[in-house]
Structures are given as C-alpha cells and as structure tokens.
Design a protein around this motif. Structure first.
Motif, PDB file in Angstrom:
ATOM      1  N   THR A  81      56.253 -26.319  30.125  1.00  0.00           N
ATOM      2  CA  THR A  81      55.015 -25.861  29.556  1.00  0.00           C
ATOM      3  C   THR A  81      53.893 -25.669  30.064  1.00  0.00           C
ATOM      4  OG1 THR A  81      55.391 -28.684  30.627  1.00  0.00           O
ATOM      5  CG2 THR A  81      53.301 -28.498  29.506  1.00  0.00           C
ATOM      6  N   ALA A  82      53.562 -24.778  30.896  1.00  0.00           N
ATOM      7  CA  ALA A  82      52.715 -23.677  30.872  1.00  0.00           C
ATOM      8  C   ALA A  82      53.484 -22.772  30.598  1.00  0.00           C
ATOM      9  CB  ALA A  82      53.062 -23.568  32.310  1.00  0.00           C
ATOM     10  N   TYR A  83      54.139 -22.484  29.680  1.00  0.00           N
ATOM     11  CA  TYR A  83      54.868 -21.280  28.827  1.00  0.00           C
ATOM     12  C   TYR A  83      54.278 -21.393  27.734  1.00  0.00           C
ATOM     13  CZ  TYR A  83      58.007 -18.149  25.937  1.00  0.00           C
ATOM     14  OH  TYR A  83      59.096 -17.245  25.433  1.00  0.00           O
ATOM     15  N   VAL A  84      54.422 -23.090  26.490  1.00  0.00           N
ATOM     16  CA  VAL A  84      54.643 -23.299  25.487  1.00  0.00           C
ATOM     17  C   VAL A  84      52.999 -23.227  25.442  1.00  0.00           C
ATOM     18  CG1 VAL A  84      54.555 -24.931  24.242  1.00  0.00           C
ATOM     19  CG2 VAL A  84      56.456 -24.569  25.159  1.00  0.00           C
ATOM     20  N   LYS A  86      48.858 -18.682  33.654  1.00  0.00           N
ATOM     21  CA  LYS A  86      49.548 -19.434  33.599  1.00  0.00           C
ATOM     22  C   LYS A  86      50.481 -19.613  34.733  1.00  0.00           C
ATOM     23  CE  LYS A  86      53.754 -17.848  31.180  1.00  0.00           C
ATOM     24  NZ  LYS A  86      54.435 -16.889  30.639  1.00  0.00           N
ATOM     25  N   LYS A  87      50.110 -19.245  35.790  1.00  0.00           N
ATOM     26  CA  LYS A  87      50.557 -19.742  37.421  1.00  0.00           C
ATOM     27  C   LYS A  87      49.642 -20.660  37.613  1.00  0.00           C
ATOM     28  CE  LYS A  87      51.013 -17.637  42.206  1.00  0.00           C
ATOM     29  NZ  LYS A  87      51.060 -15.944  43.052  1.00  0.00           N
ATOM     30  N   GLU A 124      46.471 -30.988  28.615  1.00  0.00           N
ATOM     31  CA  GLU A 124      44.896 -31.656  29.176  1.00  0.00           C
ATOM     32  C   GLU A 124      44.315 -30.584  29.337  1.00  0.00           C
ATOM     33  OE1 GLU A 124      42.835 -33.522  27.113  1.00  0.00           O
ATOM     34  OE2 GLU A 124      44.702 -34.220  26.037  1.00  0.00           O
ATOM     35  N   ILE A 125      44.163 -30.167  30.722  1.00  0.00           N
ATOM     36  CA  ILE A 125      44.615 -29.268  31.504  1.00  0.00           C
ATOM     37  C   ILE A 125      43.843 -27.762  30.948  1.00  0.00           C
ATOM     38  CG2 ILE A 125      44.431 -28.004  33.959  1.00  0.00           C
ATOM     39  CD1 ILE A 125      46.157 -30.335  35.031  1.00  0.00           C
ATOM     40  N   PHE A 126      44.753 -27.503  30.175  1.00  0.00           N
ATOM     41  CA  PHE A 126      45.014 -26.408  29.620  1.00  0.00           C
ATOM     42  C   PHE A 126      43.728 -26.567  28.278  1.00  0.00           C
ATOM     43  CE2 PHE A 126      45.963 -23.989  25.768  1.00  0.00           C
ATOM     44  CZ  PHE A 126      45.860 -22.457  25.990  1.00  0.00           C
ATOM     45  N   TYR A 127      43.524 -27.154  27.476  1.00  0.00           N
ATOM     46  CA  TYR A 127      42.070 -27.513  26.642  1.00  0.00           C
ATOM     47  C   TYR A 127      40.808 -27.809  27.104  1.00  0.00           C
ATOM     48  CZ  TYR A 127      46.214 -28.402  22.891  1.00  0.00           C
ATOM     49  OH  TYR A 127      47.344 -28.219  21.608  1.00  0.00           O
ATOM     50  N   HIS A 128      41.229 -27.936  28.109  1.00  0.00           N
ATOM     51  CA  HIS A 128      39.393 -27.720  28.577  1.00  0.00           C
ATOM     52  C   HIS A 128      39.556 -26.670  29.968  1.00  0.00           C
ATOM     53  CE1 HIS A 128      39.792 -32.401  28.056  1.00  0.00           C
ATOM     54  NE2 HIS A 128      38.803 -32.419  28.165  1.00  0.00           N
TER      55      HIS A 128
END
Length: 262
Positions: free
Chosen positions: A243-246, A165-166, A155-159
């Motif tokens: 998860t961060a990598y993917v 990545k860090k 959710e954080i990545f989509y928003h």
C-alpha cells in the motif's frame, strides 16, 4: 423457515440503514460467496479434480467479490487483493504440511458415531479436503485484515501528502498491531462458541485434558485458528509495504502530471 426470512430481512435493513448502498452490496455479496463455495464443492466431488487448485480459485473469487464488488475497484482494493493472494500462496505450503503431519483429515471419533451406516469410500482425498477447509477458513480473516489496513493508510496519505514511504509503512504496521489482537481473539472465541456443546460433552465423558487436546476435532480447529492467526500476522507487513509503495508511486505520478501541466 419464517424465522430465517425475518432474520435475513432484519439484517438487510440494518446493513442498508448503516451502510447505504455499500451495505446492500455487502448483503448480496454473502449470497454470491455462498454460490462460489457451493460451486467449488460440486467440482471437488469429481475424483479427477485438483482440490487445492479449486480451493485457491474459489478463495480468489471470494476475495474479488468481497473487495471489488463491495468496495469497488480502486487502489485500496487492488492492494488488499494482491496482499491477500500473496499471503494465501505463502500459507498453502504450511497448511498442506500441517494437515499431512497432524493427520486431521476425515471424520473424528465423535462424528463417526452418527455416520457409521454410510460408506466412507467416496473416492476423494480427505487430506486435501482438510487443507481446503483450512484455506477457506482463513481467507475471510485475511481479506478483512488487508482492507482494514489499506483503507486507513489511504486516508492517512490523502490527508498528509508529504508523508514519506517509511512513515506511511510504519503507520500501516501500527494499524495492523492495533487490530491484530482483536482479530485473533475473534477467531479463538468463534471456535469456543461453535464447539461449546462439544466441550461440555467432553467434560461429561470425563475426557482428560490430554484427550481433549489430542482429539482430532479439537486439533483440527486449533490448527485452523493458528493458520488464520499466522496469515493475519503475515499480511500486516505485506499490505503495509504494498500500500505504501502504490500510494507513493501514485502521488509521485500525480505531482509529475501537475508539474507537466504548468
């Protein structure tokens, strides 16, 4: 029996009311996991069976049901499953070492009193059974932690698609830290809740603190809690990194596709 049916019906209705279709799948998954566990026990009864291998396969099946059946197959559940498998593999050596060193296999003195009329020569390695019990006990907590970290990170990545990545990895660690204490306390108090009568019995028999701590039944449960706690702590950075990598890889691929279409 009627009470169990009524309680199961109430649980099902509440899970459906709160979770909808996912709640219904969660309820059904309980029975699927029970069948997997029962099937694994029947296989373990065969003296030629590799108990540790059977346990690993059963744990993987339980994780698949918990993650993929309930939450469907997506990037979140895939990363959570991969993190769970890696963590279990890392824990196996520790669990086997602890069971062999602590000698917690078999029945405790408190349990033997009710089983003395039965033969204990059943042709099964109780050392491996003890390790299997600990592995099975940790799989639920580890899987819950993995999905609890992977889902918010998605959710954080989509928003915030511009996040690095860090920064995303640090967000995962922060999420893990917030729920690390609560999950560990849940394991700890689950033990005291389940063994409260035994602890009271220890007190009535005037067991000293040393006798309680060194009793097999107490040591076995504490080792199980510790192993689950170690697994919970280990899976936080593993899930966060995977998860961060993917997510970053999927986001980069999506950007390349958009640029290519233009």
């Amino acid at each position: 029996m009627n009470t169990l049916v009524v309680m199961a019906a109430i649980l099902f209705l509440l899970m459906v009311a709160v979770g909808g279709g996912k709640g219904a799948r969660s309820f059904i998954a309980l029975f699927f996991n029970f069948v997997v566990l029962l099937f694994a026990i029947f296989i373990m009864l065969d003296p030629s069976a590799n108990i540790i291998l059977v346990t690993i396969i059963a744990s993987a099946a339980i994780s698949c049901i918990t993650l993929f059946y309930i939450n469907e197959v997506n990037s979140t559940t895939k990363t959570a499953f991969l993190s769970t498998v890696i963590t279990i593999v890392l824990l196996i050596s520790l669990i086997v070492f602890l069971t062999e060193t602590a000698m917690i296999q078999g029945f405790s003195e408190e349990e033997v009193g009710e089983l003395y009329i039965f033969s204990f020569y059943i042709g099964i390695d109780f050392m491996k059974i003890a390790a299997a019990v600990i592995i099975m006990s940790t799989i639920g907590a580890i899987t819950d932690m993995a999905i609890a970290i992977a889902s918010p990170m998605r959710e954080i990545f989509y928003h915030h698609p511009t996040i690095t990545k860090k920064e995303l990895f640090k967000s995962g660690l922060s999420i893990g830290r917030d729920i690390l204490g609560t999950n560990t306390n849940t394991l700890f108090f689950a033990f005291f809740g389940g063994y409260l009568a035994l602890l009271i019995w220890f007190k009535d028999l005037d067991y000293s603190t040393g006798q309680i701590v060194n009793s097999k039944v107490f040591t076995e449960e504490i080792i199980t809690i510790m192993c689950a706690g170690i697994g919970i702590a280990i899976i936080i950075p593993i899930t966060s990194w995977i998860t961060a990598y993917v997510l970053m890889k999927a986001g980069l691929k999506k950007e390349e596709e958009i640029e290519g279409s233009e």
